[in-house]
Design an enzyme around this catalytic site. Structure first.
Site, PDB file in Angstrom:
ATOM      1  N   GLY A  35       0.622  -5.747   0.105  1.00 34.18           N
ATOM      2  CA  GLY A  35      -0.227  -5.651  -1.081  1.00 34.18           C
ATOM      3  C   GLY A  35       0.542  -5.974  -2.352  1.00 34.18           C
ATOM      4  N   ALA A  39       0.845  -1.200   0.000  1.00 38.07           N
ATOM      5  CA  ALA A  39       0.000   0.000   0.000  1.00 38.07           C
ATOM      6  C   ALA A  39       0.881   1.251   0.000  1.00 38.07           C
ATOM      7  CB  ALA A  39      -0.891  -0.007   1.232  1.00 38.07           C
ATOM      8  N   GLU A  49       0.488  -9.624  -2.601  1.00 41.26           N
ATOM      9  CA  GLU A  49      -0.885 -10.045  -2.931  1.00 41.26           C
ATOM     10  C   GLU A  49      -1.172  -9.833  -4.416  1.00 41.26           C
ATOM     11  OE1 GLU A  49      -2.715  -7.686   0.328  1.00 41.26           O
ATOM     12  OE2 GLU A  49      -3.716  -9.559   0.825  1.00 41.26           O
ATOM     13  N   GLU A  58       1.645  -6.850   7.327  1.00 35.25           N
ATOM     14  CA  GLU A  58       0.451  -6.161   7.849  1.00 35.25           C
ATOM     15  C   GLU A  58       0.281  -6.288   9.348  1.00 35.25           C
ATOM     16  OE1 GLU A  58       0.646  -7.899   5.118  1.00 35.25           O
ATOM     17  OE2 GLU A  58      -0.376  -6.824   3.503  1.00 35.25           O
TER      18      GLU A  58
END
Ligand code: NAD
Length: 699
Positions: free
Chosen positions: A102, A61, A105, A125
């Protein structure tokens, strides 16, 4: 545009280009989807390669978007990943340098993955109180196996791609590149090879099972709960991964989302996210731009080889920077060197430091009795006795000998840095570097900015703090700077609590239960109660009206200075650090109460915690309003890294914000009506009153 699109023959290459680490901000997410649409619409394109420019595949992110509406604007990351996964042409992720959170991911949503050796892989995270929220807890176990995936997710730690590639049966990487510089070439070769494969492999379609699932997840949950203590996220990582093994993919993903959103609103998550941003924000100074030139620091001088000078020197030796350590007497120098050696030898004994490293570090240390040896140092840090006369003598000598441009720093805890700067002809080169004891261990460094401190001096010491692995926070000049000025109010309240009916152990227990590493009385015994005694004596002259509980002075008059004298607020068995309740201290407090004519009352743990913490908050608000601290988050960093304030509460200022400033001010007004407390103490700082009235926050 923060993602670019190019066509090479029958391949499209989408490259994330959002420095420094290709954070997945809105523009980047839009860029990926736009690239994908273009590739799908182009009949000449048979396959797609997704990669990152510069120093990362993607760090996850975009922290600049944290808490902004953009983070929630479509396409959100989940939608981007769904689009990639649903692509009718194969998408190959070419992963290098860093793939985190992210970013990882995103790669998991691609049909194929090829990684460069040495790539850092992580799902961090949990470190900000969350779980991966874009399918990571569902796809990673399918790619890597349940146990290795959960280990990555619950620890948040990074692992190199090469190690993960060795996990038996793993499907995280279809291929490892032969070398980092070969990655794109080999990724494109892979894309060409798989261009005609149908149906396209998707991690979501793979089975996800653990052979002993019930026993394993129970064990993992117990472990996570034990490790997590105050934090809810680690056991939730287990729940999410368990869902991957029990539910169809879409239901598991919905469960992940639900857990993610619930965690997002917990005070613990808010605290961790706050500290994550606060850490970065602390290193930035408003009027010192990030491109301010810095002075090069190749050699450091330290004056005084006592408690602080020795620890300060070790920081630089550990970073490979040569240190000239000066004392006035050979004996004091020898004592200081012996302590440094003892500290290093203890590390060698524990296996934390290699013998050769120890030798290398000691070889960088140049002990001396002569100021002459400071002629070629770039920075000098003074850690001599806390007396203005001694500081004056030292700084006048330094001014005469140090080369032009050398930074002259003082480690003073209480003296005025501007006065000290005035002893030199170069006040622009003088700065406070307030280390905390033990200086080789404690993370906090208060950088005290004098009225005339030059911007390049500030920029230099902030950079240097990173080199020696400290968290630097800038403070203006005032008595006690940020940390000690606030702790004094906390200590005053602790004293009033004794007067009114508490025992030291009750106060310590209550605040330790709140999460502090150590209560005020155990802390006093560790640091030495005589230090505060000396400060109070000075204060009695400077601020004769300031009220304190007399108990701390009575304690010192009894010779109970703390662990170093074998007794303080508590008793200590010889050679032990366990704090044992002291009948002598209780009798002293009782007698003192009688002398004051106070009838003891039972005080709840809640009241103890509120009075101690709100004392910090109120002084913090004054500090903020006076501009001594530039932002509330700086104060939180000081308290988390230097004073053992509980991390899960995010620091005193965030804690107050989370309680609601209106409630904090109301409590202060209530405390002010207590006849035994000090009503003037509880006058809410004007800033606090204003923010409370407007429904605003400190942070
Ligand atoms: P200390 O008494 O342990 O050490 C001071 C050393 O300075 C002694 O070894 C002494 O011989 C030497 N010294 C005195 N005058 C000197 C001179 N003119 N030239 C060279 N050496 C001289 O004291 P300390 O606890 O290390 O504190 C040093 C400074 O650091 C003080 O300003 C103090 O306020 C500050 N400080 C202390 C702490 C702490 O917890 N001890 C924390 C932060 C800052």
């Amino acid at each position: 545009m923060t993602a670019t699109y190019q066509v090479h023959g029958n391949l499209a290459v989408i490259t994330l280009d959002n420095p420094p680490v290709n954070g997945l901000g809105l523009a980047t997410r839009q860029g990926i989807v736009a690239g994908l649409e273009q590739a799908l619409a182009d009949p000449a394109v048979a396959a797609i390669v997704l990669t990152g420019a510069g120093k990362a595949f993607s760090g996850g992110a975009d922290i600049r978007e944290f808490s902004s509406a953009k983070a929630l604007q479509e396409p959100i990351l989940i939608s981007v990943i769904s689009a990639l996964e649903a692509s009718t042409k194969p998408v190959v992720a070419a992963i290098h340098s860093v793939a985190m959170g992210g970013g990882l991911e995103l790669a998991l949503g691609c049909h194929y993955r090829i990684a460069a050796p040495g790539t850092t892989i992580a799902m961090p995270e949990v470190k900000i109180g969350l779980i991966p929220g874009a399918g990571g807890t569902q796809r990673l176990p399918r790619a890597l196996g349940v146990e290795p995936a959960l280990n990555l997710i619950v620890s948040g730690e990074s692992v190199k791609s090469d190690l993960l590639a060795m996990v038996p049966g793993q499907k995280l990487f279809d291929r490892m590149a032969s070398a980092p510089e070969k990655l794109m070439e080999e990724a494109m070769a892979l894309a060409r090879e798989v261009a005609a494969v149908r149906p396209l492999p998707r991690l979501r379609d793979l089975p996800c099972k653990h052979p002993q699932d019930q026993a394993y997840f129970q064990f993992a949950r117990n472990m996570a709960k034990g490790m997590a203590r105050h934090f809810p996220a680690p056991p939730k990582c287990v729940d999410a991964v368990e869902a991957a093994t029990k539910l169809p993919f879409d239901q598991g993903a919905a469960k992940e989302r639900e857990i993610f959103i619930n965690l997002m609103w917990t005070p613990e998550c808010r605290a961790l996210r706050h500290l994550f941003s606060a850490q970065r924000a602390a290193s930035k100074i408003d009027d010192v731009p990030s491109d301010t030139p810095t002075r090069s620091i190749r050699r450091v001088g330290v004056i005084g080889a006592g408690t602080m000078g020795g620890g300060i020197s070790m920081n630089f030796l550990n970073a490979g920077i040569p240190v000239v350590l000066l004392e006035t007497q050979q004996e004091a120098l020898d004592r200081g060197l012996a302590t440094i050696r003892k500290n290093y030898e203890a590390q060698v004994k524990k296996g934390k430091l290699k013998e050769e490293k120890y030798k290398e570090r000691m070889a960088l240390l140049h002990p001396t009795l002569a100021y002459e040896d400071f002629r070629d140092v770039d920075l000098v840090i003074e850690a001599v006795f806390e007396e203005m006369g001694v500081k004056e003598q030292v700084f006048r000598q330094l001014d005469a000998i140090a080369k032009p441009g050398a930074i002259l720093a003082t480690n003073t805890s209480t003296l005025n840095v501007d006065t000290i700067a005035g002893f030199t002809q170069r006040p622009q080169d003088v700065v406070g570097l307030h280390f905390f004891s033990p200086a080789n261990v404690m993370k906090l460094l208060e950088v005290v900015r004098g009225a005339k401190t030059a911007k390049d001096v500030l920029a230099t010491v902030m950079g240097l703090a990173k080199t020696i692995k400290k968290t630097a926070v800038v403070s203006g000049v005032c008595d006690g700077f940020i940390g000690n000025r606030m702790i004094e109010q906390y200590a005053r309240q602790a004293g009033f609590l004794l007067d009114e009916g508490c025992t030291p152990q009750q106060v310590d227990r209550a605040i330790e239960k709140f999460g502090f590493a150590m209560g005020p009385f155990r802390m006093g015994d560790l640091a030495g109660n005589d230090i505060g005694w000396a400060i109070r004596k000075r204060r009695a002259i400077e601020h004769p009206g300031l009220r304190y509980s007399k108990t701390a002075d009575l304690l010192c008059e009894m010779g109970r200075f703390g662990q170093k004298t074998g007794k303080g607020w508590y008793d200590y068995a010889p050679g032990r650090r366990d704090a044992l309740p002291s009948a002598e201290v209780e009798a002293m407090i009782l007698k003192h109460r009688e002398a004051l004519g106070l009838k003891p009352r039972k005080i709840s743990d809640d009241e103890i915690v509120q009075r101690l913490v709100f004392a910090l908050v109120n002084e913090g608000a004054h500090i903020l309003e006076e501009g001594i601290a530039a932002k509330a988050s700086d104060i939180d960093m000081v308290y988390i890294t230097g004073y053992g304030f509980p991390i899960h509460r995010g620091g005193p200022m965030l804690y107050a914000d989370q309680l609601g400033l209106f409630n904090v001010v109301q409590a202060m007004k209530r405390f002010a009506t207590n006849p035994h407390d000090d009503a003037s103490f509880w006058q809410p700082a004007p800033l606090l009153q204003r923010l409370a009235a407007d429904g605003k926050t400190l942070n």
